[in-house]
Scaffold this motif. Structure first.
Motif: not given
Length: 205
Positions: A32-36, A161-169, A172-176
């Motif tokens: 999943s691109f959302l989590y992986k 968007f590099g801080s995505w995983n802190w805002i949307f834990p 997390p992988s969407v930001g990547q």
């Protein structure tokens, strides 16, 4: 090699990475691109890991390093700093390193995992060095100076968007993916400009 050859290397790096990503991620129903993370496609226990690491990281990284030489020759003058060249060249080099050393998700402190992390972080950090040092060079060239604003927008958006995983834990992988998108938007934009650039201004040494 002329401008167009170097520009094509930049295009190919982008096309190859994203085509490999879409093909290989769609072959794994559990992915999943959302989590992986993207690196999980090439982790030590991933199916077809060699395919991803070769066509997703190693070859695109080498192509970016090649393209960086042509970009610098088109933008720079005899007295220009080589920091932009070094930044983008090493960004590609470290991307290749991240493919040579796949992550071990069961042992993140292993040597291969640490080297993979060095490759991944090094690629992005050197990209930032190159991308933030190019505007000074581009301002000195009539052909390139109008590129500064869109290129800086791409860079700052990649940072934001590099801080995505802190805002949307929870996802997390969407930001990547978004960071990758803006990284390669910078590559594609400069490749298009390079492809159309006049050869008469090419730095020869």
């Amino acid at each position: 090699m002329n401008n167009r050859h170097f520009a094509i290397a930049g295009f190919l790096a982008t096309i190859l990475l994203w085509a490999t990503y879409f093909i290989m991620s769609n072959q794994r129903p559990e992915y999943s691109f959302l989590y992986k993370a993207i690196s999980e496609l090439g982790s030590v226990d991933a199916p077809n890991k060699r395919m991803w690491n070769l066509f997703g990281y190693i070859i695109p990284g080498l192509l970016i390093s090649v393209y960086s030489i042509g970009l610098y020759k088109s933008v720079a003058t005899e007295k220009s700093s080589k920091l932009p060249l070094i930044g983008i060249f090493l960004s590609g080099f470290f991307m290749t390193i991240s493919g040579i050393f796949p992550a071990d998700l069961d042992n993140r402190s292993s040597t291969t995992s640490l080297l993979h992390m060095v490759g991944s972080l090094g690629s992005y950090l050197f990209f930032l060095i190159g991308a933030f040092s190019y505007p000074k060079l581009m301002r000195a060239k009539d052909y390139w100076k109008n590129s500064n604003l869109p290129l800086l927008i791409f860079v700052w958006l990649s940072i934001i968007f590099g801080s995505w995983n802190w805002i949307f834990p929870n996802i997390p992988s969407v930001g990547q993916r978004i960071v990758f998108f803006f990284y390669f938007s910078w590559i594609v934009y400069t490749s298009i400009k390079l492809y159309k650039a006049p050869e008469k201004d090419l730095l020869t040494n």
